[in-house]
Design a protein around this motif. Sequence first.
Motif, PDB file in Angstrom:
ATOM      1  N   ALA A   1       0.317  -8.190 -10.955  1.00 54.04           N
ATOM      2  CA  ALA A   1       0.897  -8.733  -9.724  1.00 54.04           C
ATOM      3  C   ALA A   1      -0.036  -8.463  -8.550  1.00 54.04           C
ATOM      4  CB  ALA A   1       2.267  -8.125  -9.467  1.00 54.04           C
ATOM      5  N   ASP A   2      -0.033  -9.377  -7.573  1.00 54.30           N
ATOM      6  CA  ASP A   2      -0.953  -9.289  -6.440  1.00 54.30           C
ATOM      7  C   ASP A   2      -0.174  -8.994  -5.160  1.00 54.30           C
ATOM      8  OD1 ASP A   2      -2.971  -9.483  -4.589  1.00 54.30           O
ATOM      9  OD2 ASP A   2      -3.742 -11.412  -5.314  1.00 54.30           O
ATOM     10  N   PHE A   3      -0.334  -7.771  -4.643  1.00 54.30           N
ATOM     11  CA  PHE A   3       0.333  -7.327  -3.421  1.00 54.30           C
ATOM     12  C   PHE A   3      -0.654  -7.208  -2.261  1.00 54.30           C
ATOM     13  CE2 PHE A   3       2.773  -5.636  -6.985  1.00 54.30           C
ATOM     14  CZ  PHE A   3       4.088  -5.898  -6.632  1.00 54.30           C
ATOM     15  N   GLN A   4      -1.763  -7.885  -2.330  1.00 57.91           N
ATOM     16  CA  GLN A   4      -2.796  -7.733  -1.300  1.00 57.91           C
ATOM     17  C   GLN A   4      -2.227  -7.990   0.095  1.00 57.91           C
ATOM     18  OE1 GLN A   4      -6.371  -9.917  -2.018  1.00 57.91           O
ATOM     19  NE2 GLN A   4      -7.383  -9.193  -0.184  1.00 57.91           N
ATOM     20  N   GLY A   5      -2.440  -7.016   0.990  1.00 56.85           N
ATOM     21  CA  GLY A   5      -1.998  -7.152   2.369  1.00 56.85           C
ATOM     22  C   GLY A   5      -0.501  -7.060   2.572  1.00 56.85           C
ATOM     23  N   ALA A   6       0.255  -6.708   1.548  1.00 60.19           N
ATOM     24  CA  ALA A   6       1.718  -6.643   1.665  1.00 60.19           C
ATOM     25  C   ALA A   6       2.156  -5.330   2.302  1.00 60.19           C
ATOM     26  CB  ALA A   6       2.364  -6.791   0.292  1.00 60.19           C
ATOM     27  N   ARG A   7       3.373  -5.324   2.849  1.00 59.65           N
ATOM     28  CA  ARG A   7       3.993  -4.087   3.341  1.00 59.65           C
ATOM     29  C   ARG A   7       4.898  -3.583   2.230  1.00 59.65           C
ATOM     30  NH1 ARG A   7       4.843   0.525   4.249  1.00 59.65           N
ATOM     31  NH2 ARG A   7       5.803   1.401   6.124  1.00 59.65           N
ATOM     32  N   VAL A   8       4.481  -2.495   1.605  1.00 54.81           N
ATOM     33  CA  VAL A   8       5.145  -2.028   0.392  1.00 54.81           C
ATOM     34  C   VAL A   8       5.746  -0.644   0.602  1.00 54.81           C
ATOM     35  CG1 VAL A   8       4.890  -1.609  -2.074  1.00 54.81           C
ATOM     36  CG2 VAL A   8       3.467  -3.338  -0.961  1.00 54.81           C
ATOM     37  N   ALA A   9       7.030  -0.605   0.921  1.00 63.42           N
ATOM     38  CA  ALA A   9       7.758   0.665   1.002  1.00 63.42           C
ATOM     39  C   ALA A   9       8.894   0.565   0.000  1.00 63.42           C
ATOM     40  CB  ALA A   9       8.277   0.904   2.412  1.00 63.42           C
ATOM     41  N   ALA A  10       8.511   0.395  -1.264  1.00 62.01           N
ATOM     42  CA  ALA A  10       9.457   0.084  -2.330  1.00 62.01           C
ATOM     43  C   ALA A  10       9.439   1.165  -3.404  1.00 62.01           C
ATOM     44  CB  ALA A  10       9.113  -1.277  -2.942  1.00 62.01           C
ATOM     45  N   ASP A  11      10.466   1.133  -4.263  1.00 62.86           N
ATOM     46  CA  ASP A  11      10.598   2.109  -5.342  1.00 62.86           C
ATOM     47  C   ASP A  11      10.201   1.451  -6.660  1.00 62.86           C
ATOM     48  OD1 ASP A  11      11.309   4.004  -7.205  1.00 62.86           O
ATOM     49  OD2 ASP A  11      13.270   4.428  -6.336  1.00 62.86           O
ATOM     50  N   PHE A  12       9.078   1.904  -7.240  1.00 64.62           N
ATOM     51  CA  PHE A  12       8.562   1.372  -8.497  1.00 64.62           C
ATOM     52  C   PHE A  12       8.713   2.395  -9.626  1.00 64.62           C
ATOM     53  CE2 PHE A  12       6.270  -0.899  -5.172  1.00 64.62           C
ATOM     54  CZ  PHE A  12       6.228  -2.204  -5.635  1.00 64.62           C
ATOM     55  N   THR A  13       9.703   3.251  -9.571  1.00 69.60           N
ATOM     56  CA  THR A  13       9.880   4.276 -10.592  1.00 69.60           C
ATOM     57  C   THR A  13       9.909   3.661 -11.990  1.00 69.60           C
ATOM     58  OG1 THR A  13      11.079   5.759  -9.095  1.00 69.60           O
ATOM     59  CG2 THR A  13      11.451   6.060 -11.454  1.00 69.60           C
ATOM     60  N   ARG A  14       9.090   4.189 -12.866  1.00 75.35           N
ATOM     61  CA  ARG A  14       8.983   3.778 -14.271  1.00 75.35           C
ATOM     62  C   ARG A  14       8.566   2.316 -14.446  1.00 75.35           C
ATOM     63  NH1 ARG A  14      13.747   6.504 -14.036  1.00 75.35           N
ATOM     64  NH2 ARG A  14      14.866   4.525 -14.140  1.00 75.35           N
ATOM     65  N   ALA A  15       8.018   1.704 -13.418  1.00 78.20           N
ATOM     66  CA  ALA A  15       7.578   0.311 -13.520  1.00 78.20           C
ATOM     67  C   ALA A  15       6.193   0.230 -14.153  1.00 78.20           C
ATOM     68  CB  ALA A  15       7.559  -0.342 -12.146  1.00 78.20           C
ATOM     69  N   SER A  16       5.901  -0.917 -14.766  1.00 81.31           N
ATOM     70  CA  SER A  16       4.587  -1.164 -15.337  1.00 81.31           C
ATOM     71  C   SER A  16       3.801  -2.047 -14.375  1.00 81.31           C
ATOM     72  CB  SER A  16       4.710  -1.862 -16.695  1.00 81.31           C
ATOM     73  OG  SER A  16       3.431  -2.080 -17.264  1.00 81.31           O
ATOM     74  N   LEU A  17       2.666  -1.526 -13.887  1.00 81.92           N
ATOM     75  CA  LEU A  17       1.849  -2.207 -12.879  1.00 81.92           C
ATOM     76  C   LEU A  17       0.372  -2.209 -13.273  1.00 81.92           C
ATOM     77  CD1 LEU A  17       3.927  -0.206 -10.565  1.00 81.92           C
ATOM     78  CD2 LEU A  17       3.421  -2.464  -9.653  1.00 81.92           C
ATOM     79  N   LYS A  18       0.118  -2.369 -14.560  1.00 82.89           N
ATOM     80  CA  LYS A  18      -1.260  -2.361 -15.028  1.00 82.89           C
ATOM     81  C   LYS A  18      -2.050  -3.475 -14.357  1.00 82.89           C
ATOM     82  CE  LYS A  18      -0.387  -0.470 -19.653  1.00 82.89           C
ATOM     83  NZ  LYS A  18      -0.471  -0.742 -21.119  1.00 82.89           N
ATOM     84  N   GLY A  19      -3.175  -3.101 -13.768  1.00 87.54           N
ATOM     85  CA  GLY A  19      -4.040  -4.084 -13.142  1.00 87.54           C
ATOM     86  C   GLY A  19      -3.473  -4.745 -11.897  1.00 87.54           C
ATOM     87  N   ALA A  20      -2.405  -4.195 -11.344  1.00 86.28           N
ATOM     88  CA  ALA A  20      -1.835  -4.762 -10.111  1.00 86.28           C
ATOM     89  C   ALA A  20      -2.801  -4.579  -8.949  1.00 86.28           C
ATOM     90  CB  ALA A  20      -0.493  -4.105  -9.802  1.00 86.28           C
ATOM     91  N   ASN A  21      -2.726  -5.489  -7.977  1.00 92.25           N
ATOM     92  CA  ASN A  21      -3.648  -5.465  -6.847  1.00 92.25           C
ATOM     93  C   ASN A  21      -2.921  -5.101  -5.560  1.00 92.25           C
ATOM     94  OD1 ASN A  21      -5.869  -5.813  -5.145  1.00 92.25           O
ATOM     95  ND2 ASN A  21      -5.543  -8.022  -4.967  1.00 92.25           N
ATOM     96  N   PHE A  22      -3.241  -3.922  -5.015  1.00 87.30           N
ATOM     97  CA  PHE A  22      -2.685  -3.463  -3.749  1.00 87.30           C
ATOM     98  C   PHE A  22      -3.773  -3.347  -2.677  1.00 87.30           C
ATOM     99  CE2 PHE A  22       0.446  -1.950  -6.821  1.00 87.30           C
ATOM    100  CZ  PHE A  22       1.651  -2.197  -6.176  1.00 87.30           C
ATOM    101  N   GLN A  23      -4.858  -4.061  -2.846  1.00 87.52           N
ATOM    102  CA  GLN A  23      -5.947  -3.963  -1.879  1.00 87.52           C
ATOM    103  C   GLN A  23      -5.456  -4.315  -0.472  1.00 87.52           C
ATOM    104  OE1 GLN A  23      -9.604  -5.826  -3.037  1.00 87.52           O
ATOM    105  NE2 GLN A  23     -10.472  -5.780  -0.989  1.00 87.52           N
ATOM    106  N   ASP A  24      -5.810  -3.459   0.480  1.00 89.72           N
ATOM    107  CA  ASP A  24      -5.459  -3.643   1.898  1.00 89.72           C
ATOM    108  C   ASP A  24      -3.951  -3.653   2.148  1.00 89.72           C
ATOM    109  OD1 ASP A  24      -8.192  -3.921   2.677  1.00 89.72           O
ATOM    110  OD2 ASP A  24      -8.156  -5.998   2.000  1.00 89.72           O
ATOM    111  N   ALA A  25      -3.157  -3.232   1.177  1.00 86.43           N
ATOM    112  CA  ALA A  25      -1.704  -3.177   1.373  1.00 86.43           C
ATOM    113  C   ALA A  25      -1.323  -1.902   2.124  1.00 86.43           C
ATOM    114  CB  ALA A  25      -0.986  -3.221   0.024  1.00 86.43           C
ATOM    115  N   ASN A  26      -0.172  -1.935   2.748  1.00 82.88           N
ATOM    116  CA  ASN A  26       0.344  -0.765   3.465  1.00 82.88           C
ATOM    117  C   ASN A  26       1.514  -0.195   2.687  1.00 82.88           C
ATOM    118  OD1 ASN A  26       1.262   1.176   5.213  1.00 82.88           O
ATOM    119  ND2 ASN A  26       1.561  -0.184   6.951  1.00 82.88           N
TER     120      ASN A  26
END
Length: 265
Positions: free
Chosen positions: A134-159
């Motif tokens: 998943a691509d979260f580039q530049g997103a505002r991320v104040a979320a709960d990802f407990t036990r989530a699978s995020l292999k190769g996810a993109n959080f570049q420049d995200a907050n």
Amino acid sequence: MRGLISAVIAAGMLLVSLAAASAQEMIDQLDLKSEDFTQAEMSRDDIVAAIAAAGDGVVDLSGKRLNNIDLSGLDLRKLKLQSARINGTNFKGSNLDGVVLDQAWALESDFTNASLKGASLFSTQFRDAKLDGADFQGARVAADFTRASLKGANFQDANLAADMTNQSMGLMRGVFRSSDLEGANFKNAEMARVVLEYSSLRDADLAGADLMGAELGGADLTGANVAGANFNEADVNSTKLLSLRGKAEAKNFGSVKNLDRAYVE
């Protein structure tokens, strides 16, 4: 003065712990088998038709029950999903760039390879969700990802950093407890006070990320790129800090907490 500062820090840590406990208690008290968390009041066709009819407008589905339906591969950029129930919903490959998902419930949903660039994810619940690629580039991320699978996810420049201005509901920040972030991209991401406890960050790219005060206890950073990353006051109790790339360029690595309890070479 030192005593006062220590007291303030201790009080802040207590509030963080209480906020995390309160969030868990809230979920424990919910009936996740109720219609609110399992049923849908719209179908895929209904949503496609609403998007087409909206023209250049927004389709406001705030608070709607959209659980367990297939929305994969769709352009959903016109939607507003604040406080929506999207548990078990399939968003594989969908485009949600810029979409507001604040306070939405997305337990066990599938966002594999979905695009959420610039999306707003404030207090969103992604527990046990699939978000590989998943691509979260530049997103505002104040979320709960407990036990989530995020292999190769993109959080570049995200907050993902803690919101220090509004703490009425506790300390809102990215929470990745026991999450799989292998190979994820956090390049230049804001990650102050983010929770990454017991998560896998093997081969993740943390270059230039601000990890000030991040909670890394029990996490696995084996092979991660940390060049230019700020580790000021990050807690590395029982953290695997092995085969780190760019360690010599990391900032404030000497000021991490519990380095003597970490796994280092």
